[in-house]
Design an enzyme around this catalytic site. Structure first.
Site, PDB file in Angstrom:
ATOM      1  N   GLU A  50       0.827  -1.211   0.000  1.00  0.00           N
ATOM      2  CA  GLU A  50       0.000   0.000   0.000  1.00  0.00           C
ATOM      3  C   GLU A  50       0.862   1.262   0.000  1.00  0.00           C
ATOM      4  O   GLU A  50       0.693   2.166   0.829  1.00  0.00           O
ATOM      5  CB  GLU A  50      -0.979   0.000   1.188  1.00  0.00           C
ATOM      6  CG  GLU A  50      -2.128  -0.976   1.014  1.00  0.00           C
ATOM      7  CD  GLU A  50      -3.302  -0.708   1.952  1.00  0.00           C
ATOM      8  OE1 GLU A  50      -3.482   0.451   2.387  1.00  0.00           O
ATOM      9  OE2 GLU A  50      -4.037  -1.668   2.235  1.00  0.00           O
ATOM     10  N   ASP A  80       1.376  -8.654   2.751  1.00  0.00           N
ATOM     11  CA  ASP A  80       0.064  -8.682   3.395  1.00  0.00           C
ATOM     12  C   ASP A  80      -0.754  -9.690   2.604  1.00  0.00           C
ATOM     13  O   ASP A  80      -1.220  -9.400   1.500  1.00  0.00           O
ATOM     14  CB  ASP A  80      -0.566  -7.288   3.357  1.00  0.00           C
ATOM     15  CG  ASP A  80      -1.987  -7.271   3.923  1.00  0.00           C
ATOM     16  OD1 ASP A  80      -2.493  -8.356   4.286  1.00  0.00           O
ATOM     17  OD2 ASP A  80      -2.600  -6.185   3.972  1.00  0.00           O
ATOM     18  N   ASN A 109      -3.556 -11.062   3.579  1.00  0.00           N
ATOM     19  CA  ASN A 109      -4.975 -10.990   3.935  1.00  0.00           C
ATOM     20  C   ASN A 109      -5.527 -12.368   4.293  1.00  0.00           C
ATOM     21  O   ASN A 109      -6.667 -12.713   3.954  1.00  0.00           O
ATOM     22  CB  ASN A 109      -5.783 -10.365   2.791  1.00  0.00           C
ATOM     23  CG  ASN A 109      -5.826  -8.844   2.904  1.00  0.00           C
ATOM     24  OD1 ASN A 109      -6.149  -8.302   3.951  1.00  0.00           O
ATOM     25  ND2 ASN A 109      -5.484  -8.167   1.820  1.00  0.00           N
TER      26      ASN A 109
END
Length: 587
Positions: free
Chosen positions: A327, A474, A476
């Site tokens: 991100e 990440d 998730n």
């Protein structure tokens, strides 16, 4: 108007003639003006800048392949025009003086630094050498070819006491590590309420990165940078002032205690790795984020200028060899993170997501590793176009709904192959990703991770046989998910419950496997993501257990620290995720 023009010309002439600080190679004698040449092999033309004795500035563009004689003839013509304009007489004087009103064309010659004349048939690219001397009549100019030049100098908009100020420095024919930096603080003279009462006092710091103390709160900063190169040549200095004053910092941050474990860079036999989702500004600044996701967070603490201060201090304090970020806003990488971490010895690579403004960034310590190659992919594009994934693509085609959803996702995989600078036999395949986020998207994540593992296998087994893998990101996915099980066990059964994560109508059943023996280096923390409505472990650093082992895992912040301001992000923590940090070594 003419006074302003003459003043501007004098300023321009002064900027060309200003000698570099502190001596060093490339310093012209005080009696000579500078003739600045920019000549880059990849460009067809070169540029030449100098100031004539009458004060008029000249900026010429010439073909690099052109014979020197033509360039000298053009310089002579320009010099004659300048002299003619400066010496123009009134109509009556010209009528009386006749030919005396016409300017004589001065002799123009170029000499190498050893005094030998440069032949007129020599091409411009070879003729205009550093240290050559240009004669225009009686005036002499020392040629400076491709001198260090600043193209951009910028300070962050937000300055906090106790947090490093990392300027953005862009230069041509120079490198930030060879530039000279001088920092100044604002000082108000007694009774001076405007610019007339302002003075600048130099600080003791003379480094690229400056950390203002609490005593500087309320004062602006100024930076003077002189571009330099490894030959100790220096170009004209530039200055930049901060747009606002230094503000008070937030006090204790969640990462302060972690920095006690990471004060020093690891030795050459070890690697400190960091994985961190830093919360993209494009997501933090939405109304939904402010009112629904993070209503507990002070609005100013969601502003990117504020969060960048915390991020840069946090990341710099980890003294890492590898940093994998998710991100990352493209503009933040270019204008903030890359310049800041460059100042701390880290080289950055960026991969934007498809049709997005954020993506992945991988940083590596430049005195420890060199980059051998990059092998980034977009999952959807690779699945359709690369023969490597044809079998998986054919299986997926049996499930049209899932197939379409996979192709709609913008997720990417960043893969970098690094080589140790001290032991060339030691190479690393460093992978970084951010998988699909939806809680019911377990089946989509399984397809994405299957593509990722096939691609990593191609790089780490086919292109660079048997090099260790470090896979950060990440994901998730919690430790109970199919994705985590697939990565850590090497396979997934066709009846795993994640194949129906979004209901029977989106069932997608297949058996998958990969050849790696991967271990979660930081284990399975209670959480790596802590927001108001959710907390869980979603981030991992997977390592090749056959080649690497864990030396230490840097403890996560305590639950009390995380919940001081209810949840994350907060005034003391810049993201809704927590960085994972571990020290690894080769077996």
């Amino acid at each position: 108007m003419w006074r302003r023009l003459r003043s501007a010309l004098r300023s321009f002439r002064g900027s060309l003639a200003a000698p570099p600080p502190g001596g060093g190679g490339g310093r012209p004698p005080a009696a000579m003006e500078r003739a600045v040449v920019r000549c880059v092999p990849s460009e067809p033309k070169m540029s030449l800048r100098f100031v004539l004795p009458d004060g008029s500035a000249r900026h010429m563009q010439r073909d690099q392949a052109e014979p020197l004689g033509r360039a000298l003839a053009r310089i002579a013509t320009n010099a004659a025009k300048g002299h003619g304009k400066a010496g123009k007489k009134s109509k009556k004087a010209r009528a009386e003086g006749g030919a005396e009103g016409e300017a004589a064309v001065p002799a123009v010659r170029l000499f190498y630094h050893d005094g030998a004349a440069v032949a007129e048939e020599v091409p411009n690219a070879a003729a205009w050498q550093d240290g050559a001397v240009l004669h225009i009549g009686d005036a002499q100019y020392r040629v400076e070819r491709n001198p260090p030049t600043l193209t951009e100098l910028r300070l962050p908009r937000s300055l906090l006491a106790g947090f490093p100020v990392c300027p953005k420095v862009s230069a041509e024919f120079a490198a930030p590590q060879h530039c000279l930096f001088r920092w100044f603080r604002e000082q108000r003279r007694a009774g001076g309420g405007d610019a007339a009462g302002l003075a600048w006092v130099e600080t003791a710091a003379a480094e690229r990165v400056f950390t203002p103390s609490n005593e500087l709160v309320g004062l602006r900063l100024k930076l003077r940078c002189t571009p330099g190169d490894r030959e100790q040549r220096y170009g004209p200095a530039r200055e930049v002032e901060s747009s606002g004053p230094v503000e008070a910092g937030p006090g204790a941050c969640t990462f302060d205690a972690r920095h006690l474990y990471t004060k020093k860079v690891c030795g050459h036999g070890s690697v400190r790795a960091v994985s961190y989702n830093i919360l993209a500004d494009t997501y933090a600044q939405t109304e939904f984020s402010r009112t629904v996701l993070y209503p507990y967070c002070a609005p100013y603490a969601l502003e990117i200028d504020y969060r960048q201060n915390l991020l840069k201090k946090e990341l710099a304090g980890y003294s890492a060899d590898l940093i994998c970020l998710q991100e990352v806003d493209k503009s933040i990488f270019v204008d903030s993170l890359a310049p800041a971490l460059d100042a701390f010895g880290l080289e950055g690579l960026f991969r934007v997501k498809e049709k997005q403004h954020e993506g992945l960034a991988t940083f590596y310590r430049r005195d420890k590793f060199s980059l051998l190659s990059q092998h980034d992919i977009a999952f959807s594009e690779a699945l359709l176009s690369e023969p490597l994934h044809k079998e998986l693509c054919d299986q997926l085609a049996k499930y049209p709904l899932v197939h379409e959803k996979v192709l709609q996702r913008s997720s990417v995989l960043q893969v970098s192959v690094l080589q140790s600078k001290t032991e060339h036999s030691r190479k690393l395949c460093v992978a970084n990703t951010h998988l699909y986020w939806h809680p019911k998207g377990g089946n989509i994540r399984l397809i994405q991770i299957a593509v990722a593992m096939s691609h990593i296998k191609h790089v780490a087994c086919d292109l660079y046989p048997s090099i260790p893998v470090i896979f950060c990101g990440d994901f998730n996915s919690t430790p109970s998910s199919g994705t985590y099980s697939f990565i850590s066990s090497g396979g997934i059964a066709e009846d795993h419950e994640d194949w129906i994560s979004n209901g029977e109508e989106e069932r997608c059943s297949m058996s998958l496997s990969h050849p790696f023996k991967l271990l979660s280096a930081c284990g399975e923390p209670a959480y790596t993501n802590y927001v108001g409505g959710f907390h869980g472990c979603l981030d991992y650093i997977f390592i090749d257990r056959n080649a690497l082992e864990v030396e230490q895992v840097i403890p996560l912040p305590s639950h009390e620290e995380i919940t001081t301001y209810q949840a994350l992000p907060s005034v003391s923590h810049p993201s809704d995720h927590i960085a994972l940090i571990c020290d690894l070594k080769w077996k």
